[in-house]
Write an enzyme that holds these catalytic residues in place. Structure first.
Site, short mmCIF file in Angstrom:
data_model
loop_
_atom_site.label_atom_id
_atom_site.label_comp_id
_atom_site.label_asym_id
_atom_site.label_seq_id
_atom_site.Cartn_x
_atom_site.Cartn_y
_atom_site.Cartn_z
N GLY A 142 0.81 -1.21 0.00
CA GLY A 142 0.00 0.00 0.00
C GLY A 142 0.85 1.26 0.00
O GLY A 142 2.08 1.21 0.11
N ASP A 143 0.18 2.39 -0.20
CA ASP A 143 0.81 3.72 -0.19
C ASP A 143 1.89 3.87 -1.25
O ASP A 143 2.86 4.63 -1.08
CB ASP A 143 1.41 4.03 1.20
CG ASP A 143 0.35 4.00 2.29
OD1 ASP A 143 -0.81 4.29 1.97
OD2 ASP A 143 0.71 3.67 3.43
N LYS A 158 -0.71 5.30 -5.66
CA LYS A 158 -1.81 5.00 -6.59
C LYS A 158 -2.67 6.23 -6.87
O LYS A 158 -3.04 6.49 -8.01
CB LYS A 158 -2.70 3.89 -6.01
CG LYS A 158 -1.98 2.59 -5.73
CD LYS A 158 -2.86 1.59 -4.99
CE LYS A 158 -3.19 1.96 -3.58
NZ LYS A 158 -2.07 1.95 -2.62
N GLY A 217 -5.84 5.71 1.98
CA GLY A 217 -5.56 7.14 2.00
C GLY A 217 -4.79 7.45 0.74
O GLY A 217 -3.63 7.06 0.61
N HIS A 218 -5.45 8.07 -0.23
CA HIS A 218 -4.83 8.33 -1.54
C HIS A 218 -4.56 9.83 -1.69
O HIS A 218 -5.49 10.62 -1.65
CB HIS A 218 -5.75 7.81 -2.66
CG HIS A 218 -5.89 6.31 -2.63
ND1 HIS A 218 -6.67 5.61 -3.51
CD2 HIS A 218 -5.34 5.38 -1.81
CE1 HIS A 218 -6.58 4.32 -3.24
NE2 HIS A 218 -5.80 4.15 -2.20
N GLN A 255 -4.99 -0.28 -1.08
CA GLN A 255 -4.00 -1.16 -0.45
C GLN A 255 -3.00 -1.66 -1.51
O GLN A 255 -2.77 -0.96 -2.48
CB GLN A 255 -4.67 -2.33 0.29
CG GLN A 255 -5.45 -1.89 1.54
CD GLN A 255 -6.81 -1.30 1.25
OE1 GLN A 255 -7.62 -1.90 0.57
NE2 GLN A 255 -7.09 -0.12 1.77
N THR A 294 -3.87 7.97 6.26
CA THR A 294 -5.13 7.76 6.97
C THR A 294 -4.94 7.86 8.48
O THR A 294 -5.73 8.47 9.18
CB THR A 294 -5.73 6.38 6.59
OG1 THR A 294 -6.05 6.42 5.21
CG2 THR A 294 -6.99 6.07 7.38
N LYS A 318 8.52 7.80 -6.33
CA LYS A 318 9.45 8.26 -5.29
C LYS A 318 10.92 8.04 -5.61
O LYS A 318 11.74 7.82 -4.71
CB LYS A 318 9.07 7.63 -3.95
CG LYS A 318 7.65 8.00 -3.52
CD LYS A 318 7.39 7.80 -2.07
CE LYS A 318 6.96 9.08 -1.41
NZ LYS A 318 6.44 8.96 -0.07
N SER A 344 8.10 8.54 -11.33
CA SER A 344 7.60 9.70 -10.60
C SER A 344 8.76 10.29 -9.81
O SER A 344 9.51 9.58 -9.16
CB SER A 344 6.47 9.25 -9.67
OG SER A 344 6.03 10.32 -8.87
N GLY A 367 8.42 13.24 -7.76
CA GLY A 367 7.95 14.15 -6.72
C GLY A 367 6.46 13.95 -6.54
O GLY A 367 5.81 13.33 -7.38
P1 GDP Z 1 -1.54 5.63 -2.22
O1 GDP Z 1 -2.26 5.14 -0.99
O2 GDP Z 1 -0.98 4.53 -3.03
O3 GDP Z 1 -2.39 6.57 -3.04
O4 GDP Z 1 -0.31 6.49 -1.68
P2 GDP Z 1 -0.32 7.55 -0.47
O5 GDP Z 1 -0.97 8.79 -0.94
O6 GDP Z 1 -0.84 6.93 0.77
O7 GDP Z 1 1.22 7.73 -0.22
C1 GDP Z 1 2.08 8.18 -1.21
C2 GDP Z 1 2.76 9.44 -0.68
O8 GDP Z 1 3.87 9.72 -1.50
C3 GDP Z 1 1.88 10.67 -0.73
O9 GDP Z 1 2.25 11.53 0.31
C4 GDP Z 1 2.24 11.28 -2.09
O10 GDP Z 1 1.99 12.68 -2.14
C5 GDP Z 1 3.71 10.99 -2.15
N1 GDP Z 1 4.28 10.79 -3.49
C6 GDP Z 1 3.74 10.18 -4.58
N2 GDP Z 1 4.66 10.10 -5.58
C7 GDP Z 1 5.78 10.67 -5.11
C8 GDP Z 1 7.08 10.86 -5.66
O11 GDP Z 1 7.40 10.48 -6.79
N3 GDP Z 1 8.00 11.48 -4.86
C9 GDP Z 1 7.72 11.91 -3.60
N4 GDP Z 1 8.67 12.49 -2.90
N5 GDP Z 1 6.49 11.73 -3.06
C10 GDP Z 1 5.56 11.11 -3.80
P1 IMO Z 2 -3.81 2.61 0.61
O1 IMO Z 2 -4.98 2.42 -0.32
C1 IMO Z 2 -1.13 0.99 3.60
C2 IMO Z 2 -2.76 -2.02 6.33
C3 IMO Z 2 -2.91 -1.64 7.79
C4 IMO Z 2 -2.76 -3.00 8.43
C5 IMO Z 2 -3.46 -3.92 7.44
C6 IMO Z 2 -4.92 -4.21 7.78
O2 IMO Z 2 -3.68 4.00 1.12
O3 IMO Z 2 -2.56 2.08 -0.01
P2 IMO Z 2 -7.20 -2.83 7.82
O4 IMO Z 2 -7.52 -1.45 8.28
O5 IMO Z 2 -7.47 -3.08 6.38
O6 IMO Z 2 -7.79 -3.87 8.72
O7 IMO Z 2 -5.59 -2.98 8.02
O8 IMO Z 2 -3.41 -3.27 6.19
N1 IMO Z 2 -3.44 -1.08 5.39
C7 IMO Z 2 -2.79 -0.22 4.60
N2 IMO Z 2 -1.47 0.06 4.52
N3 IMO Z 2 -1.99 1.58 2.76
C8 IMO Z 2 -3.31 1.29 2.82
O9 IMO Z 2 -4.20 1.74 1.91
C9 IMO Z 2 -3.76 0.37 3.80
N4 IMO Z 2 -4.98 -0.11 4.14
C10 IMO Z 2 -4.75 -1.00 5.11
O10 IMO Z 2 -1.90 -0.73 8.18
O11 IMO Z 2 -1.40 -3.36 8.46
MG MG Z 3 -2.26 5.43 1.09
#
Ligand code: GDP
Ligand code: IMO
Ligand code: MG
Length: 430
Positions: A11-12, A15, A39-40, A223, A299, A330, A411, A413
């Site tokens: 995750g994170d 996306k 959390g996107h 995720q 989140t 990143k 990517s 930034g």
């Molecule tokens: P998602 O859950 O897959 O949508 O990702 P998140 O938003 O939870 O986490 C990605 C984080 O990395 C966010 O704070 C974005 O703003 C940041 N981000 C995305 N692409 C880049 C990148 O290429 N470089 C940097 N430094 N940050 C990035």
């Molecule tokens: P995005 O869409 C990162 C992780 C939680 C925990 C496990 C189970 O932003 O990438 P849950 O709340 O589903 O019971 O948690 O999954 N987790 C994530 N980690 N990004 C997420 O979503 C996540 N959604 C759940 O931290 O380890």
């Molecule tokens: Mg996220």
């Protein structure tokens, strides 16, 4: 056709950013699983937006955003998200559709999540505590309430019966969770009324028509592959199908309608919550990734664990999803490191292996690394692939060769503009 953007790690991966970058080429953006645990983050025009249940195409005037039947919807959380969009003048009833077959997270699902995690003690999953596990449990247990129930006269009876069951369950779990049910219910019922102002649709019929009308659909995952309920690092996973197979069940479209699968991954790896992580770093390099990459959960705000890229795991994820193109996020964060490493095999119970085994628990798995020279010049202003530093290009080509899929996006930034397309010429020609 339905193209897909999904995460290949825990995750994170970024996306949300990539869905926002790509959304302009699609008519419909549809979330197919997960819920408020996601959390996107989108960054454009100098401001940052975090979305949880609403698809990341919501800021695009010409796209319809759909919350698919595979998603679990928490009305209270969704209302908060909708309130956060008030300043943008988005005509929500025309731009955000909710699938009637999506299940509903009740306040008591969140309480059960908290109770279950507390009861697990050290073995806790590290859940986001958004009630995801208990909601999907009721779905699979055939007790759940669905969005479409809100249009039926007897939904409050169903609700009462389910809450009664939840309260009994809470009594059985031997932990002390404090709550005021009246207060929680007041917020819940108010939020349900707000939700009713959105358009409810029969998602499967909607997508059937959209496909026959030749509309372009982008499915947005939440995720990541390693958090998939079937194929992830169980039990440290979420409760939904995060992989490309989830698109079919989560939107109600035939598997054969899935076109391109874009796999998003970070140039390194992060994980929030518990569970094994073979390449995790506890040294200065890990701290640098966390600091430069601002690795805090979108989140929950929890610090994300950081480590080197794990190519064994990445290849597993690419194969399971049938990824057609990779998006590497990143890259800027690794600029200036002394050296970079990536796991290219595992020592698994004394034997070197190149596949993702049944367990990656640290007791059994030690990563075997390949080393790379880092790039020293900042990359965050690069717009064209020809300006990618040689050492970064070498790292990318190694990844492409290892997993057998091209990296189409680099990517550099968080901002939408900080996106470099590779092989632009070849895709323009085709
Ligand atoms: P998602 O859950 O897959 O949508 O990702 P998140 O938003 O939870 O986490 C990605 C984080 O990395 C966010 O704070 C974005 O703003 C940041 N981000 C995305 N692409 C880049 C990148 O290429 N470089 C940097 N430094 N940050 C990035
Ligand atoms: P995005 O869409 C990162 C992780 C939680 C925990 C496990 C189970 O932003 O990438 P849950 O709340 O589903 O019971 O948690 O999954 N987790 C994530 N980690 N990004 C997420 O979503 C996540 N959604 C759940 O931290 O380890
Ligand atoms: Mg996220």
């Amino acid at each position: 056709m339905v193209d897909v953007i999904l995460g290949l790690q825990w995750g994170d991966e970024g996306k949300g950013k990539m869905v926002d970058v790509m959304a302009g080429s699609y008519d419909i953006i549809a979330r197919f699983q997960g819920g408020a645990n996601a959390g996107h983050t989108l960054v454009f025009n100098g401001s940052k937006h975090v979305l949880h249940t609403i698809p990341s195409g919501i800021f695009h005037e010409n796209a319809i955003n759909v919350i698919g039947n595979g998603v679990v919807v928490d009305p209270v959380s969704l209302k908060k998200e909708l309130d956060g969009l008030k300043n943008y003048d988005i005509p929500l009833s025309k731009r955000l559709f909710l699938s009637r077959k999506a299940h509903v997270t009740l306040p008591t699902h969140r309480l059960l999540d908290a109770a279950s995690e507390t009861a697990k003690g050290k073995a806790k999953i590290g859940s986001t505590l958004k009630g995801i596990g208990p909601t999907y449990m009721d779905k699979a247990g055939r007790n759940g309430i669905r969005i479409g129930d809100f249009e039926l006269p007897d939904w409050k009876e169903k609700y009462r019966a389910l809450v009664k069951k939840h309260l009994r369950l809470l009594d059985c779990i031997d932990v002390d969770i404090q709550f005021d049910l009246n207060e929680l219910e007041e917020a819940f019922f108010e939020a349900v009324e707000t939700l009713k102002q959105l358009s409810f649709i029969d998602g499967e019929l909607f997508f059937k028509k959209a496909l026959s009308d030749g509309k372009k659909i982008l499915a947005e995952g939440a995720q990541g592959t390693l958090l998939d309920i079937n194929l992830g690092t169980y039990p440290y996973v979420t409760s939904s199908t995060t992989t490309s197979a989830g698109v079919s069940i989560g939107l109600g479209i035939p598997p054969r309608k899935i076109g391109k699968v874009y796999g998003v991954f970070k140039a390194y790896v992060t994980r929030v919550g518990s569970g094994p992580f073979p390449t995790e770093l506890f040294d200065e390099n890990g701290r640098k990734m966390a600091e430069i990459g601002r690795e805090f959960g979108a989140t929950t705000g929890r610090p994300r664990r950081c480590g080197w890229l794990d190519l064994v795991a990445l290849k597993y994820a690419v194969e399971i999803n049938g990824v057609s193109e990779l998006m590497m996020m990143k890259s800027d964060v690794l600029t200036g490191f002394d050296e970079i490493k990536a796991a290219t095999s595992y020592n698994y119970r004394g034997k070197e292996i190149d596949y993702f085994p049944y367990t990656i628990d640290e007791k059994f798995v030690k990563p075997v690394y390949t080393r790379f020279a880092s790039w020293k010049k900042p990359v965050h202003e690069i717009k064209d692939e020809k300006n990618i530093p040689e050492n970064l290009e070498t790292y990318i080509r190694f990844i492409e060769n290892y997993v057998g899929v091209p990296v189409g996006v680099v990517s550099v930034g968080p901002d939408k503009e900080q996106t470099v397309f590779r092989h632009k010429d070849s895709s323009e020609k085709s």
